[in-house]
Design a protein around this motif. Structure first.
Motif, PDB file in Angstrom:
ATOM      1  N   GLU A  80       5.118  69.835 139.170  1.00 53.58           N
ATOM      2  CA  GLU A  80       4.553  68.600 138.872  1.00 53.58           C
ATOM      3  C   GLU A  80       3.674  68.226 140.163  1.00 53.58           C
ATOM      4  N   ASP A  81       3.924  68.455 141.135  1.00 52.98           N
ATOM      5  CA  ASP A  81       3.042  68.252 142.455  1.00 52.98           C
ATOM      6  C   ASP A  81       1.979  69.017 142.261  1.00 52.98           C
ATOM      7  N   LEU A  82       1.897  70.527 141.786  1.00 53.08           N
ATOM      8  CA  LEU A  82       0.427  71.043 141.597  1.00 53.08           C
ATOM      9  C   LEU A  82      -0.321  70.667 140.562  1.00 53.08           C
ATOM     10  N   ASP A  83       0.520  70.189 139.539  1.00 54.24           N
ATOM     11  CA  ASP A  83      -0.354  69.257 138.324  1.00 54.24           C
ATOM     12  C   ASP A  83      -1.103  68.225 139.041  1.00 54.24           C
ATOM     13  N   LEU A  84      -0.536  67.474 139.634  1.00 49.35           N
ATOM     14  CA  LEU A  84      -1.394  66.183 140.163  1.00 49.35           C
ATOM     15  C   LEU A  84      -2.250  66.706 141.106  1.00 49.35           C
ATOM     16  N   MET A  85      -2.300  67.630 141.848  1.00 53.49           N
ATOM     17  CA  MET A  85      -3.449  68.127 142.781  1.00 53.49           C
ATOM     18  C   MET A  85      -4.352  68.966 142.025  1.00 53.49           C
ATOM     19  N   LEU A  86      -4.068  69.564 141.006  1.00 51.39           N
ATOM     20  CA  LEU A  86      -5.127  70.316 140.330  1.00 51.39           C
ATOM     21  C   LEU A  86      -5.810  69.221 139.103  1.00 51.39           C
ATOM     22  N   PHE A  87      -5.084  68.719 138.397  1.00 50.89           N
ATOM     23  CA  PHE A  87      -5.461  68.117 137.205  1.00 50.89           C
ATOM     24  C   PHE A  87      -5.840  66.570 137.844  1.00 50.89           C
ATOM     25  N   GLY A  88      -5.021  65.831 138.530  1.00 51.08           N
ATOM     26  CA  GLY A  88      -4.914  64.552 138.625  1.00 51.08           C
ATOM     27  C   GLY A  88      -4.406  63.805 138.006  1.00 51.08           C
ATOM     28  N   SER A  89      -4.655  62.468 137.897  1.00 56.07           N
ATOM     29  CA  SER A  89      -3.906  61.345 137.217  1.00 56.07           C
ATOM     30  C   SER A  89      -4.216  61.583 135.660  1.00 56.07           C
TER      31      SER A  89
END
Length: 657
Positions: free
Chosen positions: A531-540
């Motif tokens: 989920e951390d990497l999701d936020l870093m790659l995809f954003g909000s």
């Protein structure tokens, strides 16, 4: 040393006769300066200076322990030991120069000072940086000496069984002292972190600004190093940090430095939050530089986006990508950060487009991807995975959200972890359901061979079906109640590990090429939750807040209450979520906001009044987050103009410069 020069100088320093003290002080300081200066003395000679400086320390401690000259000598000795430790001279070759019994008094003195300073830090009077540095330097040879003697018994049992140390009675006192020091310092640091939490609770903006706390992370790291020597100490250390998680996260965000060794903080994710973990892993990348002489330049034709981007990125030396990127599209005037952000977004969309056969989209979440086992249809597919790894790492390094995320089976393998049945739920829902049914099936039914399964798997290879054995002689092994778990594990392993291992290996290597240290490629992913990497790659993933958008927008030429501005926000309010993202992309080259929202962008947004004809469409300066439009005469005209630029094929390029 043979002529007792240190003793003579200290005797002169202690003399009451006028001029003697100054003469001795000047001589000692001169020697300290020379002994630490590399362009005067080579590092190989530092080890010969250390015993002399140690002799100054011993004599001054005896006659003038509170004197500043003693502190200066002690600090110089620490610097020499640090310099020796960083040189190629092995510890075994220099440890005889300064024995443990010489080191312990310094550790005790500095520990006492730190204890006093830490107590004072609760009142905003923190430990001196020099004392903390010297404390950590002197502890290193002490810990190494203990390991040399009792390393075979580490972690050392507590309480100590003295009979186990009969052969080294001289070290027992130091071993016990260091454990007592650890216990006392942990109690003190727990109180300090509690005070940090009190400040956070009582602070309106939840910020940390007390300089007295800047040394806490360095002290905690040293306590962690000591804790690894003793049974149960490491567990106690991490339990305290878990309890004080909010304080730890605040300290990391405020005081962690790229120049420090922060890897120990990543060993337990349960003492950090997303913001602190993101900061720590981002320090594994080089600093993005803006020196145009060092930028890797790319001139790319939009119609050949993927192929030309591949050539520029995968053929480059890894070091040339560390300096930063300069991006320009052919036959377009626009350059700068906005164009670079657009390129990242577009090239990632192309890399992960299933039509290019490199990645497969998850049926249940089309944003998620994992490597395509059939990617070998392209002879260059492995080089393209290296390219993909480099691009994703570069996007993270440049803090650009690219609108794609990795599936769990992909992420787990990049971090070196095993894959379980639950991990494949999104990647292959049908296989997940089938495996669940096999594991939950009635024992009698599966033993009756009702399914007719053996240890094989059918795969589609270049348009033809092929049977692959999951183990030796798999065609002859019938799946039954006793071996069904093994069958499911082998099936998952072949489907998501064996069949794509080469692709993942090349992606991981490409990713590692962008890191400062290629050996950290697994640690990077191990230090994050998916989920951390999701936020870093995809954003909000949250809907764009128009109120937040307004709050982070300034005006040039227009005023907040001008009709055109009021109309503009009415038009935005009536847009669909996707139209708003397209407008945001047109304006900033950012389609997905950082998790912090608009405040996470590089700067505020701006709306500029232009003197162009009202027939002109809006334009943007994406590098500077500027949206420009003329004085449209009505809400209807403005709505029509923005309807055109919020069409997906228009908002991605037209009007930007």
């Amino acid at each position: 040393m043979s002529s007792s020069a240190p003793a003579a100088l200290v005797m002169l320093y202690m003399s009451a006769k006028e001029g003697n003290k100054e003469c001795a002080e000047s001589s000692i300081k001169h020697f300290l300066k020379v002994s630490k200066t590399d362009n005067i003395l080579s590092k190989s000679l530092h080890s010969q200076c250390a015993p002399i400086v140690l002799e100054f320390c011993k004599l001054l401690r005896k006659f003038a322990p509170e004197d500043n000259l003693y502190s200066m000598c002690r600090s110089s000795l620490a610097s020499l030991l640090e310099s020796i430790g960083h040189s190629r001279v092995k510890y075994e070759e220099i440890k005889g120069l300064v024995v443990m019994q010489d080191i312990v008094p310094f550790v005790k003195e500095l520990a006492l000072k730190l204890s006093t300073d830490l107590t004072g830090s609760m009142l905003n009077v923190g430990p001196l940086e020099s004392n903390v540095r010297d404390f950590t330097v002197f502890l290193l040879p002490l810990r190494k000496a203990i390991l040399d003697q009792v390393g075979y018994m580490c972690p050392i049992p507590v309480p100590f069984a003295k009979t186990g140390y009969n052969n080294i009675p001289v070290f027992l006192e130091e071993i016990e002292y260091l454990h007592t020091l650890l216990s006392n310092m942990l109690i003190l640091m727990d109180k300090c972190l509690s005070k940090v939490e009190d400040r956070l609770r009582n602070s309106r903006d939840n910020t940390l600004s007390c300089s007295a706390w800047s040394q806490y992370l360095i002290i905690l790291k040293e306590l962690y190093n000591i804790a690894q020597l003793y049974q149960g100490a490491e567990e106690r250390f991490w339990s305290i940090l878990r309890i004080r998680k909010s304080a730890m996260c605040a300290l990391i965000v405020r005081y962690a430095k790229r120049s420090d060794d922060n890897l120990w903080l990543l060993e337990h994710m349960d003492v950090t939050n997303f913001e602190s973990r993101r900061l720590l892993v981002m320090m594994m990348f080089p600093d993005v530089r803006e020196d145009y002489e060092e930028l890797h330049e790319m001139l790319i034709d939009r119609s050949q986006l993927l192929a030309e981007s591949f050539e520029y990125v995968v053929r480059a030396e890894r070091e040339s990508l560390h300096g930063g990127l300069f991006m320009e599209f052919k036959n377009e005037e626009a350059t700068g950060p906005g164009v670079l952000r657009e390129w990242f977004f577009l090239v990632c969309q192309a890399i992960f487009n299933p039509q290019n056969a490199l990645f497969v989209a998850c049926p249940n979440d089309r944003r998620r991807f994992y490597p395509n086992p059939a990617s070998k249809v392209d002879p260059l597919h492995l080089e393209y995975f290296t390219f993909a790894g480099r691009v994703i790492a570069l996007a993270l390094m440049h803090r650009v959200q690219v609108g794609v995320v990795l599936d769990r089976v992909f992420f787990l393998q990049l971090s070196g972890r095993d894959i379980s049945l639950e991990d494949i739920r999104d990647a292959d829902p049908r296989l997940y359901t089938s495996c669940k049914q096999i594991l939950e099936m009635n024992t009698e039914d599966i033993d009756s061979d009702a399914l007719g399964l053996t240890f094989v798997r059918e795969v589609d290879e270049l348009g033809s079906r092929k049977v692959v054995e999951l183990c030796s002689n798999g065609k002859s092994i019938v799946v039954n109640s006793k071996n069904r778990e093994e069958y499911v594990n082998l099936l998952i392993r072949h489907r998501f590990v064996t069949s794509i291992s080469e692709q993942i290996s090349h992606f991981a290597q490409g990713f590692a090429d962008i890191l400062d240290n290629t050996m950290l490629k697994k640690l990077f992913f191990q230090s994050l939750e998916l989920e951390d990497l999701d936020l870093m790659l995809f954003g909000s993933e949250s809907a764009i807040s128009i109120e937040d958008w307004k709050a982070h927008t300034d005006y040039n030429g227009y005023k907040e209450n001008d009709p055109q501005i009021l109309w503009f926000w009415k038009v935005v309010e009536r847009m669909s979520p996707e139209q708003r993202r397209t407008l945001l992309f047109f304006w900033t080259s950012v389609k997905h906001l950082p998790v912090e929202g608009f405040c996470g962008l590089a700067s505020r947004l701006y709306i500029y009044k232009t003197t162009e004809s009202i027939d002109r469409l809006p334009s943007s300066h994406t590098c500077f987050y500027r949206l420009c439009f003329p004085v449209y005469p009505s809400l209807k005209v403005m709505r029509d103009r923005f309807r055109i630029i919020t069409q997906e094929h228009v908002g991605c390029s037209f009007g930007t410069w």
